[in-house]
Design a protein around this motif. Structure first.
Motif, short mmCIF file in Angstrom:
data_model
loop_
_atom_site.label_atom_id
_atom_site.label_comp_id
_atom_site.label_asym_id
_atom_site.label_seq_id
_atom_site.Cartn_x
_atom_site.Cartn_y
_atom_site.Cartn_z
N PRO A 75 -23.93 -34.03 -30.36
CA PRO A 75 -22.55 -34.45 -30.67
C PRO A 75 -21.57 -33.34 -30.27
O PRO A 75 -21.63 -32.23 -30.79
N PRO A 76 -20.67 -33.61 -29.35
CA PRO A 76 -19.74 -32.57 -28.90
C PRO A 76 -18.87 -32.04 -30.04
O PRO A 76 -18.32 -32.81 -30.82
N GLN A 77 -18.77 -30.73 -30.11
CA GLN A 77 -17.90 -30.08 -31.08
C GLN A 77 -16.55 -29.75 -30.46
O GLN A 77 -15.56 -29.62 -31.17
N VAL A 78 -16.53 -29.60 -29.16
CA VAL A 78 -15.27 -29.36 -28.44
C VAL A 78 -15.34 -30.11 -27.11
O VAL A 78 -16.32 -30.00 -26.37
N VAL A 79 -14.32 -30.92 -26.85
CA VAL A 79 -14.22 -31.67 -25.60
C VAL A 79 -13.01 -31.13 -24.83
O VAL A 79 -11.89 -31.16 -25.33
N LEU A 80 -13.27 -30.64 -23.64
CA LEU A 80 -12.20 -30.16 -22.76
C LEU A 80 -11.97 -31.20 -21.67
O LEU A 80 -12.87 -31.53 -20.91
N ILE A 81 -10.75 -31.72 -21.61
CA ILE A 81 -10.36 -32.64 -20.55
C ILE A 81 -9.60 -31.82 -19.51
O ILE A 81 -8.52 -31.32 -19.78
#
Length: 215
Positions: free
Chosen positions: A51-57
């Protein structure tokens, strides 16, 4: 066939759902020979390996692919206006921290506004006047085709925060030294350090909800 028919689309292929590509950044996952690059299609229910804890777009594809490792991290190739597609992913919407890093230009800030309009709680990174002034010497007045960048009339951007709105006002005025500073002009180590700061700030805010900060 397009030349003969005069049509832009011959509709020979069945429609397919919109999709985006992303890169896994988590060291444990990568060291275990987990897949590094992946894609998501709208309505795809396949869970990610963590489960991603930080998503960078990231607006720039190469920046997303080459971003340094980060625990629990995923880097999405934004590649322009795809807010609806990216916002449809449950694992994006449920991530504790979602960060957008785009070009310092009119379009980049409008895209940020669009992501928030789609309901994403999203934090911008390195999209402020201070960053613009620091890197404006690397800015450009030409687009990727070598033509002068054309500004369109300012749009309604109600979802920008104050510091983002100040940069937007500058970039849509005639006083901006350059209309665009591309994000890839900013060293990745600078971006990595800033993202790490945002991760720590988000963790502190979750642990101290009464002392939260404006995102």
């Amino acid at each position: 066939m397009r030349t003969v028919t005069g049509l832009d689309d011959l509709a020979l292929l069945p429609p397919h759902p919109a999709r985006f590509h992303f890169t896994y950044l988590d060291s444990d996952h990568l060291d275990a020979r987990g897949r590094q690059h992946d894609s998501y299609s709208v309505e795809d229910q396949v869970p990610l390996p963590y489960p991603p804890q930080v998503v960078l777009i990231s607006e720039n594809k190469d920046t997303a692919i080459g971003f340094p490792r980060m625990r629990g991290g995923v880097a999405i190739e934004g590649e322009g206006r795809g807010a609806s597609t990216i916002a449809s992913a449950l694992w994006v919407r449920s991530a504790p921290l979602v960060v957008y890093w785009g070009d310092l230009d009119q379009d980049g800030l409008e895209i940020l506004n669009e992501f928030r309009a789609k309901g994403l709680t999203i934090t911008s990174m390195l999209m402020d006047i201070e960053t613009y002034e620091r890197y404006q010497r690397y800015g450009t007045t030409q687009d990727r085709n070598g033509k002068p960048i054309k500004l369109h009339p300012p749009r309604d951007v109600p979802h920008l925060l104050e510091h983002e709105g100040e940069l937007y006002q500058l970039l849509t005025s005639s006083t901006a030294p350059v209309p665009r500073v591309e994000q890839e002009r900013i060293p990745l180590e600078v971006a990595e350090a800033r993202l790490s700061e945002l991760v720590k700030l988000a963790a502190f805010t979750r642990a101290n909800p009464m002392r939260g900060t404006d995102r």
